[in-house]
Design an enzyme around this catalytic site. Structure first.
Site, PDB file in Angstrom:
ATOM      1  N   CYS A 188     -99.455  36.820  24.078  1.00 59.95           N
ATOM      2  CA  CYS A 188     -99.153  35.524  23.444  1.00 59.95           C
ATOM      3  C   CYS A 188     -98.861  35.652  21.954  1.00 59.95           C
ATOM      4  CB  CYS A 188    -100.257  34.520  23.707  1.00 59.95           C
ATOM      5  SG  CYS A 188    -101.891  34.978  23.101  1.00 59.95           S
ATOM      6  N   ASP A 235     -95.943  26.591  22.557  1.00 53.47           N
ATOM      7  CA  ASP A 235     -97.007  27.323  23.242  1.00 53.47           C
ATOM      8  C   ASP A 235     -96.387  28.425  24.102  1.00 53.47           C
ATOM      9  OD1 ASP A 235     -99.190  28.195  24.673  1.00 53.47           O
ATOM     10  OD2 ASP A 235     -99.858  26.202  25.284  1.00 53.47           O
ATOM     11  N   HIS A 284     -97.853  30.192  26.339  1.00 53.22           N
ATOM     12  CA  HIS A 284     -98.646  30.442  27.542  1.00 53.22           C
ATOM     13  C   HIS A 284     -98.048  29.813  28.800  1.00 53.22           C
ATOM     14  CE1 HIS A 284    -101.463  30.971  24.150  1.00 53.22           C
ATOM     15  NE2 HIS A 284    -101.998  31.904  24.916  1.00 53.22           N
TER      16      HIS A 284
END
Length: 485
Positions: free
Chosen positions: A171, A348, A350
């Site tokens: 990430c 993000d 993820h």
């Protein structure tokens, strides 16, 4: 990667709202609670930002249609399920924390900044009479032009390992890619730009090809055009950070690897990194000035960001040189592109998507690259941030570098606690500041002018270049990172 609580903002004083995007990067929903009832509602969001109340969906309904028959393989099916579960977890936790912190009683901020550009938000009422601080089409269009790098799967193994996905460990590398991607867009297009994917005009064609070339630098393979692929980044981890493939990287380690990849490729964009907060201008301007991405790694607290740095984080995102911030919440990296009130807008990483397949003719359509775009901003409160982060500033010209210095020093003169300063000399051998090409050591006295070596003359009489690049071992240790708390 462990998911911890972050915050999404309320959109008015009568509701708590969060937004998200699905696997196809399209706006999905806002979950809200009507004041005095606590009853969850779901509002579908269109690309124009309009909304309407619909019947809440449960997780089972969300998973309908995700089967092994229509998924490429079991791994893809698993990734879809995990992403859906994570999305709902974030939505639920954000709404709960927003209620507990009383954000539903606060008026939303009307000013929004996105990578140096200011927008004034306007209240919009839906058919049910709910008030919502809606995003204008201009804001959503601008946000959707950010290149979004996320977890990928089904790509060639990262040699010598067998990893075919970075889900769970990549990430921060993806957040670093996202920051770098915005710097490359600033480099090629400037801040205000657009093009039509179907346009036949020369400018549309040129920008479409440039945009595609930028995205291809983050494709997940070892191709020569994939300069900053997850493969190359993870492979350099062992050499420069002592990280095995599959281990989590910190912000400075990611910045170091970006710098090294740019140096090895003799990239058109130079990358300069520092962790002591000092930008040594003689190192950047050793020879003819080259467009430079300055990466300033810092630790702004212990467990959370010290509130004295909130103003600088926000001010940094208002600068025209801003390429964003790679940071996150504890144990979960994010990329920050702007702010609204005391909340940062973020992308993000993820969400796991299949790697984009290489085209035989090396040409790609809008749908091919759609997974690199997100058109729904998400937000997180400043008090939820992890203190370890990297600030990015793109200076395309010497004048832009001078302007950045002036703006940072003006903030400090106004009493703001800043995280960076400028020095006219070269970095001493003990400093933690290094550009993307070997430079020399020199003085470290903060001066008021740019050094002679930053001038346009061929021989300015500045310090001569030395040898040996400084390589920092280790990650975000407290002793190295804490900056004048």
């Amino acid at each position: 990667m462990t998911v911890t609580d972050d915050i999404m903002p309320n959109t008015n004083n009568a509701s708590v709202a969060t937004t998200s995007s699905n696997e196809n990067n399209t706006p999905v929903s806002i979950v809200s609670a009507k004041e005095g009832t606590g009853t969850p509602q779901v509002m579908d969001i269109s690309e124009s930002g309009s909304s309407q109340l619909v019947k809440p969906q449960n997780l089972g309904e969300r998973l309908v249609g995700i089967t092994t028959e229509n998924a490429p393989d079991l791994a893809m099916f698993r990734n879809q399920v995990v992403s859906t579960l994570r999305e709902w977890y974030v939505l639920a936790s954000d709404s709960i924390v927003s209620l507990l912190e009383g954000r539903s009683l606060q008026d939303p901020a009307k000013d929004l900044w996105l990578l140096g550009k200011h927008y004034e938000l306007i209240d919009q009422a839906d058919d049910q009479g709910w008030g919502a601080a809606g995003y204008s089409p201009e804001v959503l269009s601008d946000f959707s032009r950010l290149i979004w790098c996320t977890y990928r799967s089904q790509y060639p193994p990262i040699m010598p390992s067998a990893f075919t996905s970075d889900a769970g460990w990549g990430c921060m590398l993806r957040a670093g890619q996202t920051l770098l991607a915005q710097a490359l867009q600033l480099h090629h297009f400037g801040r205000d730009w657009s093009f039509s994917w179907d346009g036949a005009l020369g400018e549309d064609v040129r920008r479409r090809e440039l945009y595609t070339d930028v995205v291809k630098q983050f494709f997940d393979d070892y191709s020569n055009s994939s300069t900053f692929s997850i493969h190359r980044m993870a492979s350099l981890g062992k050499q420069f950070e002592g990280k095995d493939i599959g281990e989590w990287f910190g912000p400075y380690g990611t910045a170091t690897i970006i710098r090294e990849l740019a140096r090895q490729a003799d990239h058109e964009l130079s990358v300069y990194t520092t962790t002591d907060g000092v930008v040594y201008l003689a190192d950047i301007c050793e020879h003819d000035f080259k467009p430079t991405l300055i990466l300033v790694a810092s630790m702004l607290g212990i467990d959370r960001v010290n509130p004295v740095y909130y103003p600088f984080i926000q001010a940094s995102l208002t600068l025209p040189q801003s390429a964003g911030v790679a940071g996150g919440r504890p144990s979960s990296a994010l990329y920050f592109a702007g702010f609204q009130g005391d909340e940062l807008l973020y992308l993000d990483p993820h969400f796991t998507r299949p790697a984009v397949a290489r085209s035989s003719d090396d040409r790609y359509t809008q749908s091919d690259l759609a997974s690199y775009s997100c058109n729904v901003p998400r937000r997180i409160a400043l008090n939820r941030l992890d203190p370890c982060m990297v600030f990015g500033y793109y200076c395309g010209t010497l004048e832009s570098l001078i302007d950045l210095r002036s703006r940072i020093e003006l903030l400090a003169d106004d009493g703001m606690r800043t995280i960076m300063s400028f020095d006219n000399g070269h970095a001493p051998t003990t400093a933690l500041s290094v550009p993307s090409s070997p430079q020399s050591q020199g003085g470290n006295t903060l001066l008021t002018k740019l050094p002679p070596s930053c001038s346009d003359s061929e021989d300015s009489g500045g310090l001569k270049s030395g040898s040996g690049e400084i390589v920092l071992e280790g990650e975000c240790s407290e002793e190295e990172w804490v900056t004048d708390l």
